[in-house]
Design a protein around this motif. Structure first.
Motif, PDB file in Angstrom:
ATOM      1  N   GLU A  15       1.826   0.660 -14.730  1.00 24.08           N
ATOM      2  CA  GLU A  15       2.020   1.935 -15.452  1.00 24.08           C
ATOM      3  C   GLU A  15       0.687   2.554 -15.845  1.00 24.08           C
ATOM      4  O   GLU A  15       0.504   3.770 -15.752  1.00 24.08           O
ATOM      5  CB  GLU A  15       2.904   1.697 -16.689  1.00 24.08           C
ATOM      6  N   ILE A  16      -0.264   1.714 -16.250  1.00 25.76           N
ATOM      7  CA  ILE A  16      -1.592   2.221 -16.621  1.00 25.76           C
ATOM      8  C   ILE A  16      -2.302   2.791 -15.379  1.00 25.76           C
ATOM      9  O   ILE A  16      -2.891   3.863 -15.415  1.00 25.76           O
ATOM     10  CB  ILE A  16      -2.462   1.089 -17.246  1.00 25.76           C
ATOM     11  N   LEU A  17      -2.219   2.036 -14.274  1.00 23.83           N
ATOM     12  CA  LEU A  17      -2.979   2.406 -13.069  1.00 23.83           C
ATOM     13  C   LEU A  17      -2.402   3.620 -12.351  1.00 23.83           C
ATOM     14  O   LEU A  17      -3.139   4.479 -11.881  1.00 23.83           O
ATOM     15  CB  LEU A  17      -3.047   1.221 -12.112  1.00 23.83           C
ATOM     16  N   THR A  36       0.820  -1.208   0.000  1.00 26.80           N
ATOM     17  CA  THR A  36       0.000   0.000   0.000  1.00 26.80           C
ATOM     18  C   THR A  36       0.851   1.254   0.000  1.00 26.80           C
ATOM     19  O   THR A  36       1.999   1.251   0.446  1.00 26.80           O
ATOM     20  CB  THR A  36      -0.920   0.053   1.249  1.00 26.80           C
ATOM     21  N   GLY A  37       0.257   2.309  -0.510  1.00 27.49           N
ATOM     22  CA  GLY A  37       0.882   3.616  -0.489  1.00 27.49           C
ATOM     23  C   GLY A  37      -0.239   4.637  -0.430  1.00 27.49           C
ATOM     24  O   GLY A  37      -1.404   4.277  -0.268  1.00 27.49           O
ATOM     25  N   THR A  38       0.080   5.918  -0.612  1.00 28.03           N
ATOM     26  CA  THR A  38      -0.945   6.952  -0.547  1.00 28.03           C
ATOM     27  C   THR A  38      -1.926   6.773  -1.705  1.00 28.03           C
ATOM     28  O   THR A  38      -1.583   6.986  -2.867  1.00 28.03           O
ATOM     29  CB  THR A  38      -0.286   8.349  -0.616  1.00 28.03           C
ATOM     30  N   GLY A  39      -3.136   6.342  -1.373  1.00 22.41           N
ATOM     31  CA  GLY A  39      -4.196   6.230  -2.389  1.00 22.41           C
ATOM     32  C   GLY A  39      -4.164   4.963  -3.224  1.00 22.41           C
ATOM     33  O   GLY A  39      -4.990   4.787  -4.102  1.00 22.41           O
ATOM     34  N   TRP A  40      -3.214   4.077  -2.982  1.00 23.49           N
ATOM     35  CA  TRP A  40      -3.185   2.865  -3.801  1.00 23.49           C
ATOM     36  C   TRP A  40      -2.967   1.617  -2.941  1.00 23.49           C
ATOM     37  O   TRP A  40      -2.418   1.678  -1.855  1.00 23.49           O
ATOM     38  CB  TRP A  40      -2.122   2.936  -4.896  1.00 23.49           C
ATOM     39  N   ARG A  97      -2.272   8.175  -8.868  1.00 27.20           N
ATOM     40  CA  ARG A  97      -3.739   8.207  -8.868  1.00 27.20           C
ATOM     41  C   ARG A  97      -4.211   7.137  -7.892  1.00 27.20           C
ATOM     42  O   ARG A  97      -3.494   6.160  -7.663  1.00 27.20           O
ATOM     43  CB  ARG A  97      -4.282   7.869 -10.264  1.00 27.20           C
ATOM     44  N   ASP A  98      -5.403   7.275  -7.359  1.00 25.47           N
ATOM     45  CA  ASP A  98      -5.946   6.235  -6.475  1.00 25.47           C
ATOM     46  C   ASP A  98      -6.256   5.000  -7.310  1.00 25.47           C
ATOM     47  O   ASP A  98      -6.900   5.106  -8.360  1.00 25.47           O
ATOM     48  CB  ASP A  98      -7.244   6.716  -5.802  1.00 25.47           C
ATOM     49  N   PHE A  99      -5.789   3.856  -6.847  1.00 30.45           N
ATOM     50  CA  PHE A  99      -6.144   2.615  -7.545  1.00 30.45           C
ATOM     51  C   PHE A  99      -6.029   1.424  -6.606  1.00 30.45           C
ATOM     52  O   PHE A  99      -5.332   1.476  -5.592  1.00 30.45           O
ATOM     53  CB  PHE A  99      -5.264   2.397  -8.792  1.00 30.45           C
ATOM     54  N   THR A 100      -6.758   0.379  -6.942  1.00 27.52           N
ATOM     55  CA  THR A 100      -6.560  -0.911  -6.275  1.00 27.52           C
ATOM     56  C   THR A 100      -6.316  -1.936  -7.372  1.00 27.52           C
ATOM     57  O   THR A 100      -6.897  -1.853  -8.459  1.00 27.52           O
ATOM     58  CB  THR A 100      -7.791  -1.364  -5.455  1.00 27.52           C
ATOM     59  N   LEU A 101      -5.446  -2.865  -7.081  1.00 27.73           N
ATOM     60  CA  LEU A 101      -5.149  -3.954  -8.011  1.00 27.73           C
ATOM     61  C   LEU A 101      -5.171  -5.251  -7.217  1.00 27.73           C
ATOM     62  O   LEU A 101      -4.586  -5.333  -6.152  1.00 27.73           O
ATOM     63  CB  LEU A 101      -3.775  -3.740  -8.656  1.00 27.73           C
ATOM     64  N   ASP A 156      -8.997  -4.145 -12.962  1.00 27.52           N
ATOM     65  CA  ASP A 156      -8.123  -4.093 -11.786  1.00 27.52           C
ATOM     66  C   ASP A 156      -7.807  -5.464 -11.211  1.00 27.52           C
ATOM     67  O   ASP A 156      -7.566  -5.602 -10.018  1.00 27.52           O
ATOM     68  CB  ASP A 156      -8.786  -3.223 -10.698  1.00 27.52           C
ATOM     69  N   LYS A 157      -7.822  -6.489 -12.059  1.00 25.79           N
ATOM     70  CA  LYS A 157      -7.511  -7.835 -11.569  1.00 25.79           C
ATOM     71  C   LYS A 157      -6.536  -8.513 -12.508  1.00 25.79           C
ATOM     72  O   LYS A 157      -6.619  -8.361 -13.724  1.00 25.79           O
ATOM     73  CB  LYS A 157      -8.787  -8.698 -11.519  1.00 25.79           C
ATOM     74  N   ILE A 158      -5.629  -9.284 -11.914  1.00 21.56           N
ATOM     75  CA  ILE A 158      -4.705 -10.109 -12.692  1.00 21.56           C
ATOM     76  C   ILE A 158      -4.772 -11.515 -12.102  1.00 21.56           C
ATOM     77  O   ILE A 158      -4.793 -11.667 -10.880  1.00 21.56           O
ATOM     78  CB  ILE A 158      -3.249  -9.605 -12.565  1.00 21.56           C
ATOM     79  N   ILE A 159      -4.840 -12.510 -12.966  1.00 25.58           N
ATOM     80  CA  ILE A 159      -4.656 -13.889 -12.509  1.00 25.58           C
ATOM     81  C   ILE A 159      -3.247 -14.270 -12.918  1.00 25.58           C
ATOM     82  O   ILE A 159      -2.837 -13.990 -14.047  1.00 25.58           O
ATOM     83  CB  ILE A 159      -5.662 -14.844 -13.181  1.00 25.58           C
ATOM     84  N   MET A 160      -2.511 -14.893 -12.007  1.00 29.71           N
ATOM     85  CA  MET A 160      -1.177 -15.312 -12.421  1.00 29.71           C
ATOM     86  C   MET A 160      -0.782 -16.627 -11.759  1.00 29.71           C
ATOM     87  O   MET A 160      -1.312 -17.013 -10.725  1.00 29.71           O
ATOM     88  CB  MET A 160      -0.147 -14.221 -12.160  1.00 29.71           C
ATOM     89  N   SER A 161       0.141 -17.288 -12.402  1.00 28.36           N
ATOM     90  CA  SER A 161       0.708 -18.511 -11.842  1.00 28.36           C
ATOM     91  C   SER A 161       1.426 -18.150 -10.551  1.00 28.36           C
ATOM     92  O   SER A 161       2.151 -17.157 -10.491  1.00 28.36           O
ATOM     93  CB  SER A 161       1.685 -19.120 -12.842  1.00 28.36           C
ATOM     94  N   ARG A 162       1.240 -18.973  -9.533  1.00 29.73           N
ATOM     95  CA  ARG A 162       1.852 -18.642  -8.228  1.00 29.73           C
ATOM     96  C   ARG A 162       3.376 -18.725  -8.269  1.00 29.73           C
ATOM     97  O   ARG A 162       4.044 -18.258  -7.358  1.00 29.73           O
ATOM     98  CB  ARG A 162       1.287 -19.557  -7.138  1.00 29.73           C
ATOM     99  N   LYS A 163       3.923 -19.318  -9.338  1.00 31.23           N
ATOM    100  CA  LYS A 163       5.388 -19.415  -9.431  1.00 31.23           C
ATOM    101  C   LYS A 163       6.017 -18.175 -10.081  1.00 31.23           C
ATOM    102  O   LYS A 163       7.234 -18.023 -10.100  1.00 31.23           O
ATOM    103  CB  LYS A 163       5.777 -20.667 -10.240  1.00 31.23           C
TER     104      LYS A 163
END
Length: 203
Positions: A200-202, A5-9, A154-158, A176-183
């Motif tokens: 970069e987009i967010l 976390t950071g300010t607004g994200w 900018r404020d964002f959540t991912l 605002d979602k990514i599915i990824m391999s746990r490896k």
């Protein structure tokens, strides 16, 4: 679960028991390429079984694929909540999906055991990341980007949903979602190649 976390994200990294059960059902039913995005096979490999006899009088495998895809979409939308509820032995919430309901009834025990094993592996993985500082990668990525653009974020959540998949990659779900391999996170350069463009987009 890890939160950067950071300010607004905020970036949350976690796994999902219901999604693991869904992956088990998909692979055991041989529904290759089902769902959007079409994820790779689960790891360790799940042995496919023939479900023709189970689903023959409720629309067969094509009905099962359609019903599974609708369930998967619901799981993605509802994450981190579980919707619909997985309530054995009758799985009443799946009354409108008779083919899927039957497959769940047949395989839920095995799917649950498999998902629990993967969950405990994930807990170990998280502990290793905390010890090694791998989790810091996400904060670093945001900080690098903020230095580049020279302003506050900018404020964002991912939300990053890590699943036991046999392909080391990520799948981007807007917005605002990514599915990824746990490896993937254990390979920093590869991890960055998938996640950096989204950050970069967010930011």
């Amino acid at each position: 679960m890890h939160q950067a976390t950071g300010t607004g994200w905020q970036i949350t990294t976690d796994t999902s028991g219901p999604m693991m059960i869904a992956l088990y059902v998909r692979d055991t039913a041989g529904l290759n390429g089902a769902g959007h995005p079409a994820l790779s096979h689960a790891s360790p490999k799940i042995r496919p079984a023939d479900h023709t006899h189970l689903t023959a009088d409720v629309g067969g495998l094509s009905a099962l694929k359609t019903e599974w895809e609708a369930w998967w979409e619901q799981l993605l939308k509802a994450h981190p909540q579980t919707s619909p509820e997985l309530t054995p032995p009758d799985f009443a919430a799946f009354g409108n999906s008779p083919a899927l309901q039957r497959v769940l009834q047949a395989h839920f025990g095995a799917a649950l055991t498999w998902a629990r094993e993967r969950r405990s592996e994930y807990a170990e993985l998280e502990a290793e990341r905390v010890a090694s500082g791998t989790n810091q990668l996400l904060e670093d990525m945001v900080d690098d980007r903020l230095l580049e653009v020279g302003r506050d974020s900018r404020d964002f959540t991912l939300t990053i949903i890590e699943l036991p998949l046999n392909e080391d990659r990520a799948w981007y779900l807007e917005p605002d979602k990514i599915i990824m391999s746990r490896k993937l996170m254990s390979q920093p350069d590869l991890f960055r190649s998938y996640v950096q463009p989204v950050v970069e987009i967010l930011v």
